[in-house]
Design a protein around this motif. Structure first.
Motif, mmCIF file in Angstrom:
data_model
loop_
_atom_site.group_PDB
_atom_site.id
_atom_site.type_symbol
_atom_site.label_atom_id
_atom_site.label_comp_id
_atom_site.label_asym_id
_atom_site.label_seq_id
_atom_site.Cartn_x
_atom_site.Cartn_y
_atom_site.Cartn_z
ATOM 1 N N SER A 128 -2.611 0.620 6.842
ATOM 2 C CA SER A 128 -2.370 -0.917 7.099
ATOM 3 C C SER A 128 -3.052 -1.535 8.482
ATOM 4 O O SER A 128 -3.118 -2.567 8.749
ATOM 5 C CB SER A 128 -0.781 -1.071 7.324
ATOM 6 O OG SER A 128 -0.362 -0.258 8.474
ATOM 7 N N SER B 264 -4.613 4.649 10.357
ATOM 8 C CA SER B 264 -3.378 4.081 9.554
ATOM 9 C C SER B 264 -4.026 2.903 8.529
ATOM 10 O O SER B 264 -4.719 2.223 9.034
ATOM 11 C CB SER B 264 -2.292 3.457 10.486
ATOM 12 O OG SER B 264 -1.536 2.695 9.645
ATOM 13 N N TYR C 231 0.918 -1.130 0.100
ATOM 14 C CA TYR C 231 0.016 -0.055 -0.202
ATOM 15 C C TYR C 231 0.848 1.163 0.175
ATOM 16 O O TYR C 231 1.711 1.228 1.007
ATOM 17 C CB TYR C 231 -0.916 0.020 1.084
ATOM 18 C CG TYR C 231 -1.310 1.113 1.637
ATOM 19 C CD1 TYR C 231 -2.165 2.176 1.080
ATOM 20 C CD2 TYR C 231 -1.370 1.623 3.214
ATOM 21 C CE1 TYR C 231 -2.562 3.265 1.430
ATOM 22 C CE2 TYR C 231 -1.755 2.550 3.672
ATOM 23 C CZ TYR C 231 -2.356 3.742 2.815
ATOM 24 O OH TYR C 231 -2.910 4.781 3.355
ATOM 25 N N SER D 112 2.374 1.212 13.285
ATOM 26 C CA SER D 112 1.061 2.106 13.297
ATOM 27 C C SER D 112 -0.024 1.168 13.041
ATOM 28 O O SER D 112 -1.167 1.230 13.387
ATOM 29 C CB SER D 112 1.010 3.016 12.192
ATOM 30 O OG SER D 112 1.399 2.399 10.844
ATOM 31 N N SER E 218 5.018 7.259 6.740
ATOM 32 C CA SER E 218 4.417 6.986 5.373
ATOM 33 C C SER E 218 3.379 7.964 5.080
ATOM 34 O O SER E 218 3.411 8.062 3.588
ATOM 35 C CB SER E 218 3.801 5.718 5.742
ATOM 36 O OG SER E 218 2.994 5.432 6.884
ATOM 37 N N ARG F 34 -5.681 -4.038 8.052
ATOM 38 C CA ARG F 34 -5.445 -5.263 7.811
ATOM 39 C C ARG F 34 -5.209 -6.182 9.159
ATOM 40 O O ARG F 34 -5.426 -7.125 9.385
ATOM 41 C CB ARG F 34 -4.136 -5.448 6.823
ATOM 42 C CG ARG F 34 -4.415 -4.637 5.673
ATOM 43 C CD ARG F 34 -3.255 -4.833 4.789
ATOM 44 N NE ARG F 34 -1.869 -4.346 5.392
ATOM 45 C CZ ARG F 34 -1.047 -3.881 4.667
ATOM 46 N NH1 ARG F 34 -1.333 -3.335 3.428
ATOM 47 N NH2 ARG F 34 0.129 -3.490 5.152
HETATM 48 O O1 PMV Z 1 -0.314 2.094 7.229
HETATM 49 P P1 PMV Z 1 0.486 3.194 6.955
HETATM 50 O O2 PMV Z 1 0.039 4.642 6.498
HETATM 51 O O3 PMV Z 1 1.705 3.185 8.045
HETATM 52 O O4 PMV Z 1 1.338 2.661 5.488
HETATM 53 C C1 PMV Z 1 1.991 1.668 5.489
HETATM 54 C C2 PMV Z 1 2.714 1.655 3.968
HETATM 55 C C3 PMV Z 1 3.994 0.327 3.962
HETATM 56 O O5 PMV Z 1 4.108 -0.248 5.148
HETATM 57 C C4 PMV Z 1 5.218 1.061 3.331
HETATM 58 C C5 PMV Z 1 3.444 -0.704 2.892
HETATM 59 C C6 PMV Z 1 2.109 -1.656 3.464
HETATM 60 O O6 PMV Z 1 1.416 -2.045 2.766
HETATM 61 O O7 PMV Z 1 2.122 -1.942 4.708
#
Ligand code: PMV
Length: 336
Positions: A150, A148, A30, A116, A202, A153
């Motif tokens: 991720s 966040s 992502y 995060s 990120s 998920r």
């Molecule tokens: O959830 P965020 O905003 O910290 O973004 C995560 C981005 C990556 O870790 C680089 C890629 C991913 O899919 O987890």
């Protein structure tokens, strides 16, 4: 799914709640948002949830607090990002009180180990529960996404897809589970090359790439093909296909990062040495692939019976300061 009022403190001023979430790593990455305000990703992503990297968070709404109080691993931090997230929960629950938020990570924070993800997944479940909101997993995933991307998920265990969705309000941008952890065990060897906090977070990095990388539009346009390939690999339990696609998505992401102006260069010498070590192991017959996020740590993917050999090889790489082995973890759970 959660009993939201099962615990009361002694003075009955609130109903504190505690949750534990595991971190995850993207196999199909992502990077980029279609709506920054609602934190909706520009494309879907697929991850695995890791049992060895966990966050535990307690939330208690209290009378008489002038502001939210946030402690991480025993240290008080400014609550800005936590408060913005709790405001969503307060609005949904009609809750006006501020909260005491206590969190612990069992791994380095903000160093590209997806703190995060586990952090906002645990906060979403604990805060929703403490505020008396009865949300199902889909709703909790959408709520966690606001903190966040991720984190959406990490509500689920095992193999997980976060959907970009198409609704303007982001209501269909939630995660779903592709496989439970026990359905296809996998090991991840995390090679830590620098436990310090990363230079560019990120959110800032994604904004910069969307604005300044000539590869960004191609990155978004080619995501669906990568997602389809990974869904097929996971469905067929085809580790070679999963590994090859993971390494490809990782290197494509870093091509976008490196072509951002100014460049987002997250690797250090140890990261690059570990990449070569993984490729050498593979050439010698140990099937292992790497992935790297917005930080200098490398995560090696392998079958559980190869994890010992992969960990030993990565531990001897110059610049690797620590190695942790993880299996696949479960989703976010209430602890009280
Ligand atoms: O959830 P965020 O905003 O910290 O973004 C995560 C981005 C990556 O870790 C680089 C890629 C991913 O899919 O987890």
């Amino acid at each position: 799914m959660h009993d939201s009022n099962s615990v009361h403190d002694s003075n009955d001023a609130g109903a504190p709640a505690t949750a534990r979430a595991h971190s995850n790593i993207g196999l199909i990455k992502y990077w980029g948002k279609r709506d920054a305000g609602l934190n909706i990703p520009a494309a879907g992503s697929i991850s695995i949830t890791l049992d060895a990297l966990a966050t535990e968070t307690s939330v208690a709404f209290r009378d008489g607090l002038a502001e939210d109080e946030f402690r991480l691993n025993g240290v008080r931090f400014p609550a800005g990002r936590v408060t913005r997230f709790l405001d969503l929960v307060r609005t949904a629950a009609g809750q006006e009180r501020h909260a005491i938020v206590t969190s612990t990570n069992n791994f380095p924070t903000g160093a590209g180990l997806a703190s995060s993800a586990s952090g906002f997944a645990a906060l979403a479940v604990a805060a929703a529960s403490a505020a008396g909101l009865a949300l199902d997993e889909r709703e909790l995933s959408g709520l966690a996404r606001r903190g966040s991307g991720s984190a959406a998920r990490s509500i689920y265990g095992g193999y997980v897809e976060l959907h970009a969705g198409s609704a303007p309000d982001g209501s269909d941008s939630v995660a779903t589970q592709l496989l439970a952890p026990h359905e296809w065990p996998l090991s991840v060897v995390v090679a830590i090359t620098d436990p310090g906090t990363k230079a560019v977070d990120s959110t800032t990095g994604m904004r910069a790439s969307a604005a300044a990388s000539v590869f960004y539009d191609t990155w978004v346009d080619t995501a669906e093909a990568d997602l389809a390939g990974m869904r097929a690999a996971i469905g067929a339990r085809d580790f070679s296909a999963l590994g090859e696609l993971s390494e490809y998505s990782c290197l494509k992401l870093h091509a976008v990062m490196l072509s951002t102006r100014p460049a987002l260069a997250y690797w250090n010498a140890g990261t690059v040495a570990a990449m070569h070590a993984v490729r050498e192991l593979r050439a010698s017959g140990v099937e292992v692939y790497f992935t790297i996020d917005a930080g200098p740590q490398l995560k090696a993917l392998c079958a559980p019976d190869a994890a010992g050999a992969v960990a030993a090889a990565l531990a001897s790489v110059a610049g690797v300061v620590d190695v942790r082995v993880s299996g696949l973890g479960g989703g976010t759970v209430r602890l009280d």
